[in-house]
Design an enzyme around this catalytic site. Sequence first.
Site, PDB file in Angstrom:
ATOM      1  NE  ARG A  77       5.235  -1.491  -3.364  1.00 53.49           N
ATOM      2  CZ  ARG A  77       6.516  -1.757  -2.557  1.00 53.49           C
ATOM      3  NH1 ARG A  77       6.931  -3.158  -3.121  1.00 53.49           N
ATOM      4  NH2 ARG A  77       7.015  -1.243  -1.278  1.00 53.49           N
ATOM      5  CE1 TYR A  95       3.878  -5.859  -1.386  1.00 53.35           C
ATOM      6  CE2 TYR A  95       3.008  -5.199   0.873  1.00 53.35           C
ATOM      7  CZ  TYR A  95       3.953  -5.027  -0.089  1.00 53.35           C
ATOM      8  OH  TYR A  95       5.164  -4.257   0.282  1.00 53.35           O
ATOM      9  CD1 TRP A 187       0.221   2.584   1.183  1.00 54.48           C
ATOM     10  CD2 TRP A 187       1.071   0.579   1.223  1.00 54.48           C
ATOM     11  NE1 TRP A 187      -1.037   1.752   1.487  1.00 54.48           N
ATOM     12  CE2 TRP A 187      -0.326   0.649   1.798  1.00 54.48           C
ATOM     13  CE3 TRP A 187       1.698  -0.680   1.507  1.00 54.48           C
ATOM     14  CZ2 TRP A 187      -1.219  -0.768   2.192  1.00 54.48           C
ATOM     15  CZ3 TRP A 187       0.851  -1.785   1.901  1.00 54.48           C
ATOM     16  CH2 TRP A 187      -0.246  -1.819   2.477  1.00 54.48           C
ATOM     17  CG  ASP A 188       5.927  -1.511   1.210  1.00 52.95           C
ATOM     18  OD1 ASP A 188       5.785  -0.635   0.422  1.00 52.95           O
ATOM     19  OD2 ASP A 188       5.958  -2.809   1.060  1.00 52.95           O
ATOM     20  CB  THR A 189       8.635   2.973   5.163  1.00 57.56           C
ATOM     21  OG1 THR A 189       9.420   1.975   4.297  1.00 57.56           O
ATOM     22  CG2 THR A 189       9.047   3.342   6.496  1.00 57.56           C
TER      23      THR A 189
END
Length: 614
Positions: A77, A95, A187-189
């Site tokens: 992702r 996103y 990735w988000d974190t």
Amino acid sequence: MTGVEVSVVLPAYNEEATIEHTVETTLDTLGAFLPAGSFEVIVAEDGCDDRTPEIADRLAAADDRVRHFHSDERLGRGGALERAFEASHGDTLVYFDTDLATDMAHLEELVESVRTEGYDVVTGSRRMPGEKQEREPERGVASTGYNTLVKLFLRSDLYDHQCGFKAFDRAALFDLLDEVEDDHWFWDTEVLVRAQRAGYRVKEFPVRWTPKGDTKVDLVRDVLGMGSQILRVWWEFSVRPRATRRAGLVAGTLLVVVALALMTVYLDPAAILDAIAGADPALVGVSAAVYLVSWPLRGLRYRDILAELGYDGDLGFLTGAIFISQTGNLVFPARLGDGVRAYVVKARRGVAYPSAFASLAVERVFDLLAITALAGAVLVGLVATGGTDGLAAAIAADIGTVTIGGETIAPGEAARTALRVAAGVGIVAVAAVAVIVASARRDTDLVGRAVRWVSDDSYAAYVTGVIERFVGDVQTVAGTRAAFARVGLSSLAVWVVDVAVAVVVVAAFGFALTPYLVAVLFFAVSVGNLAKVIPLSPGGIGLYEGAFTLIVVAFTAVPGLTAAVAIAVAVVDHAVKNVVTVAGGVASTLLFNVSLTEAVEGAGEADDSVSSGR
């Protein structure tokens, strides 16, 4: 397309049932509060194997506000998002998950928080105080645990790090992405944590969220994958800045001092010194000569490994390079000597840093395989041949029986049972060695199959890749049966000689070498060497002695072989090996005109080169 201010990226993997509805809903929602021509929607299609690519192509052809980026292979992702963001045109990058679990009524606040309010990073939140969302208990518990760990270890002020509803200022995001390493679910974190650390303006606001799709907790993604990434970032932020060479030396030295100080609590230092003084000097000298034999074996093995990687090397130089690197490991903690060897073979023989470190990785794998095989095989052999019966009988004779709570316990039988359990562990260890060897000798993706058996999540591919790189180091050498046999047998020979040194040292202390005692020494030296794998002190000083003494005292009942004598044997054994190593290292630095200080500084250059992919 010109004049685009907002780029919305939709990460898509096998979304044929929903992607068209998601794109249409996104366009309608954006059009309700943004000027015409000021936004675009990008479908970041990530290696789909359904009809998603065809649908995305059709949507892009029909509407110039829609773009489609296809990948033949899974990027993860985070990887898919980064690729699409790089190709986007907007200064406000957005996103969200394609299942539209987050109420799209929040999209305007998400976009305008960056576009007009000046925030750098904005994220929706399902977990802010006072807000309640309907969630399955299983996912709710996992989410609570995960976010708690992130807040605790990474010192984040946010409540929800994985909500798939985020917006970024373009310049801020690309500044952050220079440091972001994860390409998957973490990735988000990582972006949120790094944004806070860098001092960017971060906003978290509550959203209405309805769970959709598969809600099971995934073992590989949620436990192995995400947990390991939390530890990675924690190490980078909290440990690495403090783990300087000076700090390592101080910590390693303190560890040795503390270990020696603790030994004086339960051991008599005078007894240890008396035992050492009573050792036969001639046999101690023989043990040094025996240990010297292992060094050309190490050189031969290293030459075979480099040959498989496409490099030729002469035995004398490679043996000297190993001497120099092992001397570095004795002087400096955290196995800095490995980097020293990479520097030496690069500077003197032109071996590229990636190949030099790959050869070291292969060598370490074969070391671990050999040591584990020796320790596991000896323990299994002791049980299979009844060798543990003598130990159990000795314990019983020395202690007798013990009464606890009205129950009579026979320590001898308890010891026999415990050793059988330990033998079972040994069997597992030997089996694990066999699996690794089998994986390395075949083209079949055994590791991938095993991981996919417990998880079908996309993060499994990431974890599989990490494990396969480890097995791949072995596979490099295992490409031909002859090379695998040579390196495997030479590794066993190296460690058999290592045990032989301890055997001779025990003889120097005046003990008769029975087959049982020799077998225990094989086990004790193997476990001691495994303890040295942990780079806590230079040369594993203190770790080796402790493990060796524990095994010898626990597994033998030889008269006079007390804890004090056992540790004296370990000290002499380790000292002999270290003296030979240092002597060989000094001789090699003089012979090949290598400065150890220069080599250690070059080791840092080697680490940086490999980290940057050069």
